[in-house]
Design an enzyme around this catalytic site. Structure first.
Site, mmCIF file in Angstrom:
data_model
loop_
_atom_site.group_PDB
_atom_site.id
_atom_site.type_symbol
_atom_site.label_atom_id
_atom_site.label_comp_id
_atom_site.label_asym_id
_atom_site.label_seq_id
_atom_site.Cartn_x
_atom_site.Cartn_y
_atom_site.Cartn_z
ATOM 1 C CD GLU A 125 -3.208 -1.061 1.963
ATOM 2 O OE1 GLU A 125 -3.270 -0.187 2.841
ATOM 3 O OE2 GLU A 125 -4.119 -1.890 1.783
ATOM 4 C CD GLU A 166 -3.666 -5.902 3.217
ATOM 5 O OE1 GLU A 166 -4.539 -5.220 3.774
ATOM 6 O OE2 GLU A 166 -2.446 -5.652 3.269
ATOM 7 C CD GLN A 196 -4.051 -8.819 9.120
ATOM 8 O OE1 GLN A 196 -3.321 -9.272 9.990
ATOM 9 N NE2 GLN A 196 -3.872 -7.610 8.622
HETATM 10 O O1 AHR Z 1 -5.306 -5.579 7.146
HETATM 11 C C1 AHR Z 1 -5.217 -4.389 7.858
HETATM 12 C C2 AHR Z 1 -4.550 -3.289 7.042
HETATM 13 O O2 AHR Z 1 -5.354 -2.979 5.942
HETATM 14 C C3 AHR Z 1 -3.216 -3.629 6.431
HETATM 15 O O3 AHR Z 1 -2.171 -3.454 7.327
HETATM 16 C C4 AHR Z 1 -3.123 -2.648 5.316
HETATM 17 O O4 AHR Z 1 -2.319 -3.121 4.253
HETATM 18 C C5 AHR Z 1 -4.562 -2.434 4.916
HETATM 19 O O5 AHR Z 1 -4.874 -1.084 4.791
#
Ligand code: AHR
Length: 517
Positions: A194, A321, A370
């Site tokens: 990101e 993600e 996650q």
């Molecule tokens: O998953 C939580 C956060 O979300 C991660 O650290 C980031 O990459 C995203 O904005």
């Protein structure tokens, strides 16, 4: 003529009667072309809240089976769903992580502040060796994300050398001194996370320049060809995709394997409490599902831009993600992003994975955020207790698609209608594995209506059908430490062979996996 027959079949009438609808569907093995990579079924674990610390990596005194400090009940559960890869150490954490702090004797490792996630002290006890040991225990491939935002070219370059080089070198010696003789052969490597946001607030033009420099010094050591993954867009940021692809790719080739796209499903905002993971109305559910299904439109949008530069689809869209992001559970640290997981999350997971399967020509890898105790986790822990969430069970049902040939599924979905707004009620994907078995996964997001599906199977030989279902009485149902089996997989009895056709009664708010042999 044949083609016409199939097209007219799946366009045939959708008949509604009360709370039941009937539709036709075609699964077409004659049109199979692409393989569903198992890497679509990957997971993401960051140094965030209780994912690593008090998740995988626990206090030596915790009464659970362990390898070193790695919880083996978690390892066993993830092995059951055949976790193919694990993305680490972040997330935003990746761009402030310095790998050298996480090697060597643990009592001598420096500490740092995890500024993104609650300013807690990171003791670096879980570092490169510990993560790669975890991957070995899981049988999963590591996907390591390097620090481009606050690190250096030298630091990232040496990390790859430390992990992958077998010859005589300072990094090899250091690795050996730290107890690892042979290299790990890490191939998936992210060049920042990101970087348009927490990874440095860069413009795409600046990131492209940075990427080119960093990627030049990430070497392919003997026996290990790196699959470099560039920071991709967030949501509908098509400009990022366009700028990065135009800056890094010429004639379908560039010094990259994939582009790391991120998309989270947020419950719609408006009135207080709508973000709860387990306490929501049908209105909130409807809005959440609309946001979740939007990922298909985003994939198509990014794919069409990538195709301008890479028409042969050599470069992967990596959904690094994804998942639902709810309000943190009451009385937990808000920066730890700990949320429960309901039947709604399972319907999101099933729908999203169907979308990934159907776009497997471009989506070749993905990671749910996650894994343990954070966001749309597949596992939740409390001291020595561990539960499997409804989302876990979806990954269990869908593992049949790993590395199988994708079979196109055609149908016109009935509408899920809520207060004069509509969404497609059904989504589906299918594949054929190396033994010839065909698997069809169908999701009905409509919480009120069953759907009768009459399925034509083109060029598929089969004599038996069996199935499994994930559903529950309420969308908000979830598993707790007291009642861990509220939402679990059950045998599905709603599929019948009728001549050459397959008839399925698809219950409301359910995920079904059918196996045809
Ligand atoms: O998953 C939580 C956060 O979300 C991660 O650290 C980031 O990459 C995203 O904005």
């Amino acid at each position: 003529m044949k083609k016409f027959l199939f097209i007219s079949l799946f366009l045939t009438l959708t008949v509604s009667a009360g709370s039941q609808t009937s539709i036709a569907m075609v699964v077409d093995a004659s049109a199979a072309e692409h393989t569903i990579s198992r890497h679509i079924y990957g997971h993401f674990s960051e140094h965030l809240g209780r994912c690593i610390y008090d998740g995988y990596w626990v206090d030596p005194a915790l009464p659970v089976p362990k390898h070193d400090r790695i919880r083996l009940d978690i390892v066993e559960a993830l092995k059951k769903i055949k976790i193919p890869n694990l993305r680490w150490p972040g997330g935003c954490f990746a761009d402030e992580y310095h790998w050298r702090d996480g090697i060597g004797p643990r009592d001598q490792r420096p500490t740092m502040i995890n500024t993104n996630w609650g300013n807690i002290t990171e003791d670096n006890s879980f570092g490169t060796h510990e993560f790669l040991t975890l991957c070995e225990l899981l049988g999963a491939e590591p996907f390591i994300v390097g620090n481009l935002g606050s690190g250096s070219v030298e630091e990232m370059s040496k990390w790859v050398e430390y992990m992958n080089y077998d010859g005589i070198s300072p990094m090899t010696n250091m690795r050996k001194q730290n107890g690892r003789e042979k290299p790990w052969h890490v191939t998936f490597f992210g060049v920042g996370n990101e970087n348009w946001g927490c990874g440095g607030n860069m413009t795409p033009e600046y990131y492209v320049t940075q990427y080119r420099q960093y990627a030049t010094f990430l070497k392919n050591y003997p026996g290990t060809a790196l699959r470099k993954i560039a920071c991709g867009p967030s949501g509908g940021d098509y400009n990022w995709t366009n700028m990065v692809m135009s800056g890094l790719v010429r004639g379908g080739r560039g010094n990259l394997w994939g582009l790391d796209f991120h998309y989270y499903t947020r419950p719609p905002r408006g009135s207080a409490g709508q973000g709860s993971a387990t306490n929501f109305t049908e209105a909130t559910y409807f809005g959440t599902m609309r946001n979740a299904l939007r990922i298909e439109q985003l994939i198509k949008g990014h794919d069409s831009i990538m195709t301008k530069y890479d028409p042969q689809k050599r470069i992967a869209l990596v959904v690094g993600e994804w998942g639902i992001w709810c309000d943190p559970e009451p009385r937990t640290n808000p920066r730890f992003l700990y949320q429960q997981n309901s039947l709604r999350d399972a319907l999101i997971a099933g729908s999203t994975l169907n979308i990934f399967n159907n776009h497997c020509d471009r989506v070749k890898m993905a990671q749910l955020a996650q894994t343990v105790n954070v966001l749309q986790a597949v596992i939740l822990t409390e001291g020595p207790k561990m539960i499997l969430t409804p989302t876990y069970h979806v990954f269990d049902l869908y593992k049949v698609h790993h590395d199988s040939k994708m079979l196109p599924v055609k149908f016109t979905s009935p509408d899920y209608v809520f207060e004069n707004q509509t969404l497609p009620a059904l989504n589906a994907s299918a594949s054929q594995d190396s033994t010839g078995a065909v698997h069809l996964t169908i999701v009905n997001i409509d919480p009120n209506k069953n759907v009768n599906i009459s399925i034509t199977l083109n060029q598929i030989k089969w004599t038996t059908v069996s199935g499994q279902i994930l559903t529950s009485a309420n969308l908000t149902d979830h598993n707790t430490f007291e009642k861990p089996n509220t939402v679990v997989i059950e045998k599905f009895n709603g599929a019948r062979k009728q001549g050459d056709m397959l008839d399925v009664l698809m219950p409301a708010k359910s995920v079904v996996m059918l196996e045809l042999k």
